[in-house]
Design a protein around this motif. Sequence first.
Motif, short mmCIF file in Angstrom:
data_model
loop_
_atom_site.label_atom_id
_atom_site.label_comp_id
_atom_site.label_asym_id
_atom_site.label_seq_id
_atom_site.Cartn_x
_atom_site.Cartn_y
_atom_site.Cartn_z
N ARG A 1 7.31 0.07 -11.85
CA ARG A 1 8.20 0.43 -10.74
C ARG A 1 7.56 1.40 -9.77
N LEU A 2 6.54 2.08 -10.19
CA LEU A 2 5.89 3.08 -9.34
C LEU A 2 4.65 2.55 -8.63
N MET A 3 4.25 1.33 -8.93
CA MET A 3 3.03 0.79 -8.34
C MET A 3 3.14 0.69 -6.83
N ASP A 4 2.01 0.86 -6.19
CA ASP A 4 1.92 0.66 -4.75
C ASP A 4 0.77 -0.30 -4.52
N SER A 5 1.11 -1.55 -4.21
CA SER A 5 0.07 -2.57 -4.09
C SER A 5 -0.41 -2.76 -2.65
N PHE A 6 0.06 -1.90 -1.76
CA PHE A 6 -0.35 -2.03 -0.37
C PHE A 6 -1.78 -1.53 -0.19
N VAL A 7 -2.59 -2.34 0.41
CA VAL A 7 -3.95 -1.97 0.73
C VAL A 7 -4.09 -2.07 2.24
N LEU A 8 -4.49 -1.00 2.85
CA LEU A 8 -4.64 -0.98 4.29
C LEU A 8 -6.11 -1.16 4.66
N GLY A 9 -6.35 -1.99 5.62
CA GLY A 9 -7.70 -2.18 6.12
C GLY A 9 -7.76 -1.75 7.58
N PHE A 10 -8.84 -1.10 7.95
CA PHE A 10 -8.99 -0.61 9.31
C PHE A 10 -10.36 -1.00 9.84
N ARG A 11 -10.39 -1.31 11.12
CA ARG A 11 -11.67 -1.60 11.78
C ARG A 11 -12.45 -0.31 11.92
N PRO A 12 -13.76 -0.37 11.79
CA PRO A 12 -14.57 0.87 11.83
C PRO A 12 -14.49 1.62 13.15
#
Length: 140
Positions: free
Chosen positions: A119-130
């Motif tokens: 219930r506490l997991m955070d599966s969001f992965v953010l990607g950003f351009r350099p």
Amino acid sequence: MSAHPLIATEYLRRHPGAAAHVLDGLPAAALDECLHGLPGRELAPVLEYLSPAAASRIFAALDAQARTDLLERASSKVAIALLSNLDETSRAAVLGALTPGLREEFIRLLAYPTGTAGRLMDSFVLGFRPELSVAECLDR
């Protein structure tokens, strides 16, 4: 927008921990007055500092759009805690207002038993351009 919401919004942005302390001690009527007209997205960082009971009380005082805005900006941990405290009908209404991806993520997390790591997991992965600046990344 009048000065009150502008000042309150700036205070929430700059001092989320202190704002949480102030909001936690307010009676319901004063809380409603303070939060009236404030965007839910501005409250998300503040809720990280509140007890689950206080966060749920604030969440309940918000209108539907502010709830949606807040859940879109809150951490998964806070969002799941808020959603867990709603009755099934209210939870379904709030989830229905979210984007499909976020709604599916929250439904998946709510399926795990209370008090488990799932219930506490955070599966969001953010990607950003350099080439993005830190400020541009934080705005997302």
